[in-house]
Scaffold this motif. Sequence first.
Motif, mmCIF file in Angstrom:
data_model
loop_
_atom_site.group_PDB
_atom_site.id
_atom_site.type_symbol
_atom_site.label_atom_id
_atom_site.label_comp_id
_atom_site.label_asym_id
_atom_site.label_seq_id
_atom_site.Cartn_x
_atom_site.Cartn_y
_atom_site.Cartn_z
ATOM 1 N N PRO A 134 0.859 -1.204 0.025
ATOM 2 C CA PRO A 134 0.068 0.053 -0.026
ATOM 3 C C PRO A 134 0.839 1.335 -0.086
ATOM 4 C CG PRO A 134 -0.774 -1.340 1.786
ATOM 5 C CD PRO A 134 0.526 -2.075 1.324
ATOM 6 N N GLY A 135 0.543 2.259 -0.830
ATOM 7 C CA GLY A 135 1.177 3.493 -1.033
ATOM 8 C C GLY A 135 2.376 3.473 -1.858
ATOM 9 N N GLN A 136 2.824 2.060 -2.196
ATOM 10 C CA GLN A 136 4.356 2.428 -2.985
ATOM 11 C C GLN A 136 4.148 2.482 -4.442
ATOM 12 O OE1 GLN A 136 7.392 0.150 -1.708
ATOM 13 N NE2 GLN A 136 6.248 -0.846 0.179
ATOM 14 N N THR A 137 2.638 2.029 -4.941
ATOM 15 C CA THR A 137 2.653 2.271 -6.514
ATOM 16 C C THR A 137 2.477 3.495 -6.773
ATOM 17 O OG1 THR A 137 0.341 1.834 -6.463
ATOM 18 C CG2 THR A 137 1.648 -0.270 -6.444
ATOM 19 N N GLN A 138 2.732 3.796 -8.357
ATOM 20 C CA GLN A 138 2.658 5.172 -8.745
ATOM 21 C C GLN A 138 1.232 5.615 -8.836
ATOM 22 O OE1 GLN A 138 4.884 5.377 -12.542
ATOM 23 N NE2 GLN A 138 6.758 5.704 -11.249
ATOM 24 N N LYS A 179 6.926 4.058 -6.548
ATOM 25 C CA LYS A 179 7.254 5.152 -6.001
ATOM 26 C C LYS A 179 8.581 4.938 -5.168
ATOM 27 C CE LYS A 179 3.555 6.713 -4.204
ATOM 28 N NZ LYS A 179 2.181 7.506 -3.788
ATOM 29 N N THR A 180 8.652 3.557 -4.535
ATOM 30 C CA THR A 180 9.688 3.561 -3.622
ATOM 31 C C THR A 180 11.043 2.660 -4.179
ATOM 32 O OG1 THR A 180 8.651 1.483 -2.982
ATOM 33 C CG2 THR A 180 8.198 3.527 -1.780
ATOM 34 N N LEU A 182 11.531 -0.280 -3.612
ATOM 35 C CA LEU A 182 11.910 -1.043 -2.627
ATOM 36 C C LEU A 182 11.914 -2.617 -2.845
ATOM 37 C CD1 LEU A 182 10.291 0.739 0.524
ATOM 38 C CD2 LEU A 182 12.754 0.967 -0.288
ATOM 39 N N PRO A 183 12.815 -3.393 -1.940
ATOM 40 C CA PRO A 183 12.663 -4.852 -2.412
ATOM 41 C C PRO A 183 11.210 -5.499 -2.248
ATOM 42 C CG PRO A 183 14.789 -4.390 -1.228
ATOM 43 C CD PRO A 183 13.971 -2.990 -1.038
ATOM 44 N N ASP A 184 10.555 -4.758 -1.056
ATOM 45 C CA ASP A 184 9.268 -5.138 -1.296
ATOM 46 C C ASP A 184 8.293 -5.615 -2.539
ATOM 47 O OD1 ASP A 184 9.606 -4.830 1.570
ATOM 48 O OD2 ASP A 184 7.638 -3.415 1.720
ATOM 49 N N ILE A 185 8.572 -4.614 -3.224
ATOM 50 C CA ILE A 185 7.913 -4.704 -4.545
ATOM 51 C C ILE A 185 8.362 -6.025 -5.327
ATOM 52 C CG2 ILE A 185 7.668 -3.481 -6.774
ATOM 53 C CD1 ILE A 185 6.872 -1.662 -4.659
ATOM 54 N N TYR A 186 9.511 -6.336 -5.140
ATOM 55 C CA TYR A 186 10.129 -7.627 -5.799
ATOM 56 C C TYR A 186 9.542 -8.737 -5.205
ATOM 57 C CZ TYR A 186 12.105 -3.898 -8.432
ATOM 58 O OH TYR A 186 12.008 -2.543 -9.189
ATOM 59 N N LYS A 187 9.506 -8.774 -3.899
ATOM 60 C CA LYS A 187 9.000 -9.776 -3.134
ATOM 61 C C LYS A 187 7.517 -10.086 -3.774
ATOM 62 C CE LYS A 187 7.681 -11.577 1.406
ATOM 63 N NZ LYS A 187 6.320 -11.985 0.994
ATOM 64 N N ALA A 188 6.732 -9.008 -3.726
ATOM 65 C CA ALA A 188 5.265 -9.248 -4.331
ATOM 66 C C ALA A 188 5.384 -9.820 -5.840
ATOM 67 C CB ALA A 188 4.607 -7.831 -4.301
ATOM 68 N N ILE A 189 6.430 -9.432 -6.580
ATOM 69 C CA ILE A 189 6.489 -9.635 -7.975
ATOM 70 C C ILE A 189 6.677 -11.365 -8.132
ATOM 71 C CG2 ILE A 189 7.971 -9.693 -10.073
ATOM 72 C CD1 ILE A 189 8.070 -6.502 -9.773
ATOM 73 N N ALA A 190 7.800 -11.716 -7.348
ATOM 74 C CA ALA A 190 8.123 -13.087 -7.208
ATOM 75 C C ALA A 190 7.090 -13.835 -6.577
ATOM 76 C CB ALA A 190 9.327 -13.251 -6.310
ATOM 77 N N ASP A 191 6.250 -13.462 -5.721
ATOM 78 C CA ASP A 191 5.007 -14.239 -5.207
ATOM 79 C C ASP A 191 4.170 -14.376 -6.377
ATOM 80 O OD1 ASP A 191 5.963 -14.592 -2.652
ATOM 81 O OD2 ASP A 191 5.008 -12.679 -1.843
ATOM 82 N N ALA A 192 3.751 -13.280 -7.018
ATOM 83 C CA ALA A 192 2.742 -13.337 -7.950
ATOM 84 C C ALA A 192 3.099 -14.357 -9.210
ATOM 85 C CB ALA A 192 2.545 -11.993 -8.681
#
Length: 392
Positions: A134-138, A179-180, A182-192
Motif C-alpha cells: 500500500p502506498g508504494q505504487t505510482q 514510487k519507492t 524497495l525490495p518489497d515490490i520484488y517480493k510481491a512480483i516473485a510471489d505473483a
Amino acid sequence: MNCLQTPYFLINKDFLDDELLKLKNALQSSWGNYIIGYSYKTNAFPWVINYFKKNGCYAEVVSDDEYNLAKSIGANKIIYNGIAKSKETFIEAVKNNSIVNIDSEYEIDWLDELEKGRYSVGIRVNFDLESKCPGQTQCGEDGERFGFCYENGELKRAIDKIQAKGIKISGLHLHKSSKTRLPDIYKAIADAAVEITDKYELNLDYVDIGGGFFGGLASKPQFIEYFSTVSAILRRNFNPKKTVLVVEPGMALIGAAVDYYTTVKDVKKTIRNMFVVTDGSRTQIDPLMTKSSYFKDIVRNGNEKRTELNRQIICGFTCMEHDRMFEVKNEQELLPNDQIIYHKVGAYTMCLSPLFIKWFPSVYVKDGPKISKVRDKWTDIEYKSRTIGDEK
Ligand SMILES: Cc1ncc(COP(=O)(O)O)c(C=O)c1O
C-alpha cells in the motif's frame, strides 16, 4: 574539464563498468541463469545502447522505433515489450525468437499470422500491487494499466486464447514502476510469478521481473538485496537450471553514471530575489519537472572577494519562469563563469528532454583519464532534418 563548452553531459564509463559488474555478480550469485535487458526508454543515447550491447545485455525496447534502433546497431538479443509495437516488428521479433511480451489484445490477434506449434511468447501480468504494498505504487487506488489483469480473470482468458492458437506461453513479464523502488515490490512480483505459474500450470522458460531498481547509491537497497529476495521465492516453483531470470534495469545502471555541466551566465537582482542564470536548463535534467533536489557541485572561479547572500535561485536558459533548479542559502554569491555540475542525471533526461529553445547539447564520455566527444551539439541542420518543403 573547465575548457569544454557547456552545457554538456558527461558519461562516466568506469562507473558504468563497476555498476554493471555489481549487477552481474548479484544475479550470478543469487540465481545464476539470467538475462539483463537494458531499458532503452531510460536513456537510448547511441553510445549508451552500444555500450550495453557490447557488454552482453539484451536491448529492452517498447516501441517499433526503439526496436528498429536496436536492430540498426546490430543488436540481435532483444526483449520486445510495451503497447507501441507495430504488427510487422512484432511478427518479425516472434519469428526471430526474441523475447516478446504481449501487452495488448490486438497482439493476440496478430498471432494468427504464425504457424501453430512453432513459436512462443511471454505475457505481461497486471496484478494488484497496491494491495500488497500500500502506498508504494505510482497510481495508488487508481491502479496500473499495463498487462492483463490476474484478479479479474483477464490474464487467464488471454493465456487460454494464446495457447488455443498453438503458441506457447514461455514467460511472464511482471515489471512494476513503484514510487519507492524497495525490495518489497520484488517480493510481491516473485510471489505473483510463483502463484500464477502454479495456478495455471505454466511451464516457463523465463520470469521477467522488469526494472525499477535503485543503483549506484550507497544509501539505497543494493542489487543483491533485490535478487536474493526474488531468488528465495522463485526457488519454490522454479529451477534456475531451467528458468531464466530476466531483469530490465534502466535507472539503476545509467542514472548515476551521468553528469551535466553548466556555467553561470548572468546574475540578476530584483527587489524580491537574486537570480543566477545558467546555460543549463531544468528541461534537460528534469524534463518531467518532478525533482525537488539534485546531487550537485558548485565550482566558484577566480579569487574575487565574494559577499555572502541569504538566498540565490539557480535558473535555466529557457523563458519559462519555472525553469529554476535549486536555491543556494547562506552561501557566497555566484558570479558569471562559475560552474554548476549536476550528478546522477542519466535516467529519463538525455532522451526525454524537449527540443525547446536550444537543441540537444554535446555529450562526452570519460574513460579513465581520457575524455572523448560522442555527440556534437545539435544545430539547425539536425533540427530541420527530414523536413519536407520550405526548409530554408
Ligand atoms: C517495461 C519496463 N521495463 C523497464 C523499465 C525501466 O525502469 P527503470 O529505468 O526505473 O529501471 C521500465 C520503466 O518504466 C519499463 O516500463
